[in-house]
Motif scaffolding. Sequence first.
Motif, PDB file in Angstrom:
ATOM      1  N   ALA A   1      19.452  -4.375  -3.868  1.00 15.63           N
ATOM      2  CA  ALA A   1      18.372  -4.996  -4.642  1.00 15.63           C
ATOM      3  C   ALA A   1      17.075  -4.965  -3.840  1.00 15.63           C
ATOM      4  N   THR A   2      15.982  -4.596  -4.496  1.00 12.95           N
ATOM      5  CA  THR A   2      14.698  -4.527  -3.795  1.00 12.95           C
ATOM      6  C   THR A   2      13.521  -4.539  -4.759  1.00 12.95           C
ATOM      7  N   SER A   3      12.346  -4.877  -4.229  1.00 13.99           N
ATOM      8  CA  SER A   3      11.089  -4.722  -4.966  1.00 13.99           C
ATOM      9  C   SER A   3      10.366  -3.483  -4.443  1.00 13.99           C
ATOM     10  N   TYR A   4      10.980  -2.779  -3.493  1.00 13.90           N
ATOM     11  CA  TYR A   4      10.339  -1.624  -2.841  1.00 13.90           C
ATOM     12  C   TYR A   4      11.220  -0.379  -2.943  1.00 13.90           C
ATOM     13  N   PRO A   5      11.460   0.098  -4.186  1.00 13.21           N
ATOM     14  CA  PRO A   5      12.387   1.220  -4.368  1.00 13.21           C
ATOM     15  C   PRO A   5      11.949   2.499  -3.651  1.00 13.21           C
TER      16      PRO A   5
ATOM     17  N   LEU B   1       0.824  -1.208   0.000  1.00 11.69           N
ATOM     18  CA  LEU B   1       0.000   0.000   0.000  1.00 11.69           C
ATOM     19  C   LEU B   1       0.863   1.265   0.000  1.00 11.69           C
ATOM     20  N   GLU B   2       1.827   1.305   0.907  1.00 16.56           N
ATOM     21  CA  GLU B   2       2.686   2.490   1.045  1.00 16.56           C
ATOM     22  C   GLU B   2       3.578   2.682  -0.186  1.00 16.56           C
ATOM     23  N   GLU B   3       4.092   1.575  -0.712  1.00 13.59           N
ATOM     24  CA  GLU B   3       4.942   1.647  -1.909  1.00 13.59           C
ATOM     25  C   GLU B   3       4.123   2.204  -3.090  1.00 13.59           C
ATOM     26  N   THR B   4       2.912   1.687  -3.267  1.00 17.95           N
ATOM     27  CA  THR B   4       2.049   2.149  -4.361  1.00 17.95           C
ATOM     28  C   THR B   4       1.686   3.611  -4.176  1.00 17.95           C
ATOM     29  N   LEU B   5       1.396   3.979  -2.924  1.00 19.48           N
ATOM     30  CA  LEU B   5       1.032   5.364  -2.623  1.00 19.48           C
ATOM     31  C   LEU B   5       2.150   6.320  -3.045  1.00 19.48           C
ATOM     32  N   MET B   6       3.390   5.998  -2.646  1.00 20.63           N
ATOM     33  CA  MET B   6       4.512   6.888  -2.990  1.00 20.63           C
ATOM     34  C   MET B   6       4.730   6.949  -4.495  1.00 20.63           C
ATOM     35  N   GLU B   7       4.599   5.791  -5.149  1.00 22.76           N
ATOM     36  CA  GLU B   7       4.804   5.750  -6.597  1.00 22.76           C
ATOM     37  C   GLU B   7       3.736   6.585  -7.317  1.00 22.76           C
ATOM     38  N   ARG B   8       2.488   6.433  -6.887  1.00 19.65           N
ATOM     39  CA  ARG B   8       1.411   7.174  -7.544  1.00 19.65           C
ATOM     40  C   ARG B   8       1.498   8.668  -7.266  1.00 19.65           C
ATOM     41  N   GLN B   9       1.877   9.022  -6.053  1.00 20.31           N
ATOM     42  CA  GLN B   9       2.028  10.448  -5.741  1.00 20.31           C
ATOM     43  C   GLN B   9       3.115  11.066  -6.605  1.00 20.31           C
TER      44      GLN B   9
ATOM     45  N   ARG C   1      12.970   6.436   0.608  1.00 21.85           N
ATOM     46  CA  ARG C   1      12.534   7.323   1.688  1.00 21.85           C
ATOM     47  C   ARG C   1      13.400   7.129   2.932  1.00 21.85           C
ATOM     48  N   PHE C   2      13.662   5.854   3.250  1.00 21.65           N
ATOM     49  CA  PHE C   2      14.481   5.557   4.430  1.00 21.65           C
ATOM     50  C   PHE C   2      15.910   6.072   4.245  1.00 21.65           C
TER      51      PHE C   2
ATOM     52  N   ARG D   1       8.302  -7.453   8.183  1.00 25.79           N
ATOM     53  CA  ARG D   1       9.040  -6.200   8.181  1.00 25.79           C
ATOM     54  C   ARG D   1       9.856  -6.104   6.900  1.00 25.79           C
ATOM     55  N   LEU D   2      10.025  -4.888   6.421  1.00 25.28           N
ATOM     56  CA  LEU D   2      10.886  -4.652   5.266  1.00 25.28           C
ATOM     57  C   LEU D   2      12.233  -4.251   5.844  1.00 25.28           C
TER      58      LEU D   2
END
Length: 226
Positions: free
Chosen positions: A129-133, A78-86, A138-139, A106-107
């Motif tokens: 490497a990640t699926s959550y760029p 949800l959070e990953e999609t939110l940041m990408e869409r924003q 952000r971190f 946990r990520l």
Amino acid sequence: MTSDNTRLRIAIQKSGRLSKECQQLLKGCGVKLNIREQRLIAHAENMPIDLLLVRDDDIPGLVMDGVVDLGVVGENVLEETLMERQAQGEAAEFNVLKRLDFGGCRLSLAVAQDADYPDVKSLEGKRIATSYPWLLKRFMDKQGVKFKSVMLNGSVEVAPRAGVADAICDLVSTGATLEANGLVEADVIFRSKAVLIQSAAELPLAKQAVIDKLLPRIQGLQQARE
Ligand code: PRT
Ligand code: ZN
């Protein structure tokens, strides 16, 4: 999908770590489901509810675009999609109705067991490497550490051994996958559970009435499990 706009539409994961518990949750709420393999849609037999069975990655977008009324998805997705869409200026509104008691993970950043990792600054300039760029960026921005993102949608844990990355940022629950790949968890960057989300669009009264019926039942089920 039927164009019947009086039935509440709920998107859940078709098959994966959230699907069984989502179906059990609905069953526990008294929703009688008849889910047939390979079907995108399942109609509840005893309530005006249609289920959309999809990849978990599609659920936030379906809710944010108002294609479905509700969805159950991991906060990580949800959070990953939110940041990408924003970032892309796309519609990204939704309401969280309830944080659920499953899908916990946990990520985390993870490095080779023999790596020198006093803190996250040791990843300066490294490939991760990640699926959550977006969550990763952000971190790392917050930590002031520059890095190179290596986008992988699967097999993230083998990237260091394959020589395509120096570290990974992936979901962890027991830690067995990291260990099996000679990696150790170095920093937790996001803690996640499954959440029930609702589209920001205003709903017809009939649909809202179904949600008002479901929510206290979910609450009751979760309390009973505490
Ligand atoms: O096909 P679809 O796209 O729908 O499914 P998917 O393969 O993308 O997702 P899936 O079913 O693996 O996970 C769905 C959601 O479950 C995730 O988005 C998280 O919110 C939640 N979840 C909880 C997890 C885990 N725990 C988890 N351990 N998702 C993935 N993992 C993976 C992790 O990526 C790693 O490969 O499990 C491995 C690590 O597990 P441990 O126990 O070895 O640490
Ligand atoms: Zn997925």
